[in-house]
Every structure is written in structure tokens, then in C-alpha cells.
Motif scaffolding. Sequence first.
Motif, PDB file in Angstrom:
ATOM      1  N   GLY A  28      37.952  28.446  20.419  1.00 25.10           N
ATOM      2  CA  GLY A  28      36.628  28.918  20.791  1.00 25.10           C
ATOM      3  C   GLY A  28      36.468  29.286  22.255  1.00 25.10           C
ATOM      4  N   VAL A  29      37.583  29.442  22.954  1.00 24.13           N
ATOM      5  CA  VAL A  29      37.541  29.821  24.365  1.00 24.13           C
ATOM      6  C   VAL A  29      37.096  31.278  24.469  1.00 24.13           C
ATOM      7  N   ARG A  30      36.219  31.564  25.404  1.00 23.83           N
ATOM      8  CA  ARG A  30      35.724  32.936  25.561  1.00 23.83           C
ATOM      9  C   ARG A  30      36.399  33.708  26.682  1.00 23.83           C
ATOM     10  N   CYS A  31      36.995  32.988  27.640  1.00 25.97           N
ATOM     11  CA  CYS A  31      37.602  33.642  28.798  1.00 25.97           C
ATOM     12  C   CYS A  31      38.762  32.778  29.286  1.00 25.97           C
ATOM     13  N   VAL A  32      39.845  33.413  29.702  1.00 27.18           N
ATOM     14  CA  VAL A  32      40.979  32.692  30.287  1.00 27.18           C
ATOM     15  C   VAL A  32      41.288  33.297  31.651  1.00 27.18           C
ATOM     16  N   TRP A  33      41.889  32.481  32.514  1.00 25.64           N
ATOM     17  CA  TRP A  33      42.269  32.957  33.839  1.00 25.64           C
ATOM     18  C   TRP A  33      43.650  32.429  34.176  1.00 25.64           C
ATOM     19  N   LEU A  34      44.271  33.064  35.144  1.00 29.91           N
ATOM     20  CA  LEU A  34      45.586  32.648  35.626  1.00 29.91           C
ATOM     21  C   LEU A  34      45.732  33.046  37.077  1.00 29.91           C
ATOM     22  N   GLY A  35      46.706  32.438  37.728  1.00 31.43           N
ATOM     23  CA  GLY A  35      47.052  32.807  39.095  1.00 31.43           C
ATOM     24  C   GLY A  35      48.404  33.493  39.093  1.00 31.43           C
ATOM     25  N   VAL A  36      48.516  34.569  39.849  1.00 26.34           N
ATOM     26  CA  VAL A  36      49.782  35.295  39.958  1.00 26.34           C
ATOM     27  C   VAL A  36      50.035  35.621  41.430  1.00 26.34           C
ATOM     28  N   ASN A  37      51.251  35.385  41.871  1.00 18.77           N
ATOM     29  CA  ASN A  37      51.604  35.642  43.261  1.00 18.77           C
ATOM     30  C   ASN A  37      51.278  37.083  43.633  1.00 18.77           C
ATOM     31  N   GLN A  38      50.652  37.257  44.778  1.00 19.02           N
ATOM     32  CA  GLN A  38      50.249  38.601  45.203  1.00 19.02           C
ATOM     33  C   GLN A  38      51.435  39.524  45.418  1.00 19.02           C
ATOM     34  N   GLY A  39      52.613  38.981  45.657  1.00 16.29           N
ATOM     35  CA  GLY A  39      53.802  39.805  45.851  1.00 16.29           C
ATOM     36  C   GLY A  39      54.578  40.089  44.575  1.00 16.29           C
ATOM     37  N   ASN A  40      54.159  39.530  43.453  1.00 18.51           N
ATOM     38  CA  ASN A  40      54.895  39.677  42.200  1.00 18.51           C
ATOM     39  C   ASN A  40      54.323  40.832  41.372  1.00 18.51           C
ATOM     40  N   PHE A  52      44.390  41.531  31.459  1.00 15.84           N
ATOM     41  CA  PHE A  52      43.837  40.784  32.585  1.00 15.84           C
ATOM     42  C   PHE A  52      43.481  41.730  33.728  1.00 15.84           C
ATOM     43  N   THR A  53      42.441  41.366  34.469  1.00 16.77           N
ATOM     44  CA  THR A  53      42.058  42.105  35.668  1.00 16.77           C
ATOM     45  C   THR A  53      41.928  41.122  36.824  1.00 16.77           C
ATOM     46  N   ILE A  54      42.156  41.609  38.022  1.00 16.19           N
ATOM     47  CA  ILE A  54      42.033  40.767  39.217  1.00 16.19           C
ATOM     48  C   ILE A  54      40.554  40.528  39.482  1.00 16.19           C
ATOM     49  N   SER A  55      40.199  39.253  39.655  1.00 13.48           N
ATOM     50  CA  SER A  55      38.799  38.927  39.936  1.00 13.48           C
ATOM     51  C   SER A  55      38.632  38.217  41.278  1.00 13.48           C
ATOM     52  N   TYR A  70      46.614  36.121  43.274  1.00 17.31           N
ATOM     53  CA  TYR A  70      45.436  36.760  42.707  1.00 17.31           C
ATOM     54  C   TYR A  70      45.004  35.895  41.533  1.00 17.31           C
ATOM     55  N   VAL A  71      43.703  35.805  41.308  1.00 21.14           N
ATOM     56  CA  VAL A  71      43.172  35.186  40.107  1.00 21.14           C
ATOM     57  C   VAL A  71      42.859  36.338  39.160  1.00 21.14           C
ATOM     58  N   MET A  72      43.443  36.277  37.968  1.00 26.97           N
ATOM     59  CA  MET A  72      43.222  37.330  36.973  1.00 26.97           C
ATOM     60  C   MET A  72      42.535  36.717  35.758  1.00 26.97           C
ATOM     61  N   VAL A  73      41.620  37.465  35.154  1.00 24.35           N
ATOM     62  CA  VAL A  73      40.841  36.955  34.024  1.00 24.35           C
ATOM     63  C   VAL A  73      40.837  37.987  32.900  1.00 24.35           C
ATOM     64  N   ARG A  74      40.542  37.488  31.698  1.00 22.80           N
ATOM     65  CA  ARG A  74      40.303  38.374  30.564  1.00 22.80           C
ATOM     66  C   ARG A  74      39.503  37.610  29.527  1.00 22.80           C
ATOM     67  N   GLY A  75      38.734  38.339  28.770  1.00 19.51           N
ATOM     68  CA  GLY A  75      38.013  37.733  27.667  1.00 19.51           C
ATOM     69  C   GLY A  75      38.944  37.485  26.502  1.00 19.51           C
ATOM     70  N   VAL A  76      38.528  36.555  25.652  1.00 18.13           N
ATOM     71  CA  VAL A  76      39.302  36.247  24.440  1.00 18.13           C
ATOM     72  C   VAL A  76      38.492  36.740  23.258  1.00 18.13           C
ATOM     73  N   ARG A  77      39.135  37.450  22.370  1.00 16.38           N
ATOM     74  CA  ARG A  77      38.439  38.007  21.206  1.00 16.38           C
ATOM     75  C   ARG A  77      38.283  36.957  20.132  1.00 16.38           C
TER      76      ARG A  77
END
Length: 77
Positions: A28-40, A52-55, A70-77
Motif C-alpha cells: 500500500g505504499v504510494r511513493c518511494v525514494w532513494l539516494g543516488v551518488n551525484q557522480g553516478n 524516478f525523478t530528482i526531487s 540526489y534524492v529521487m522519488v516516484r509514485g507506486v501504482r
Amino acid sequence: MYLLPDFHGTGVATALMELALATAAEWGVRCVWLGVNQGNQRAQRFYAKSGFTISGARTFQVGARRENDYVMVRGVR
């Protein structure tokens, strides 16, 4: 997704991402986020392809090193 270089381009990361997102949807999660190295750039392209988009950004210490993600997020369908 961290994979050994021998597994890059094999579809393993895509399968893991699909499973993670399906599990989040089942929970039932509506949104997920992750961290990705800015140089990767490779990882950033993979996550963008996965919807995912950078937020924003975050900075944190690992030992004596300062990491910039960068923190990237996306909605979950």
C-alpha cells in the motif's frame, strides 16, 4: 541497486526494481525514494528509466568522506 560489474546490463537490476516496486504496491505504499551518488550517471539513468525523478539532494558523512546524493522519488501504482 548495487550489482557487481559482471551483472551490469543483464536485466538483474530491472528485475530487482520491479520486485521492489511490486512489493511496495502490495504493502500500500504510494511513493518511494532513494539516494543516488551525484557522480553516478549510470545509476541515475537506470533510476530515471525506472520512473524516478530528482526531487532534492542530501549530504552525509561516511568516515572522513562527505557524500553528495540526489534524492529521487516516484509514485507506486
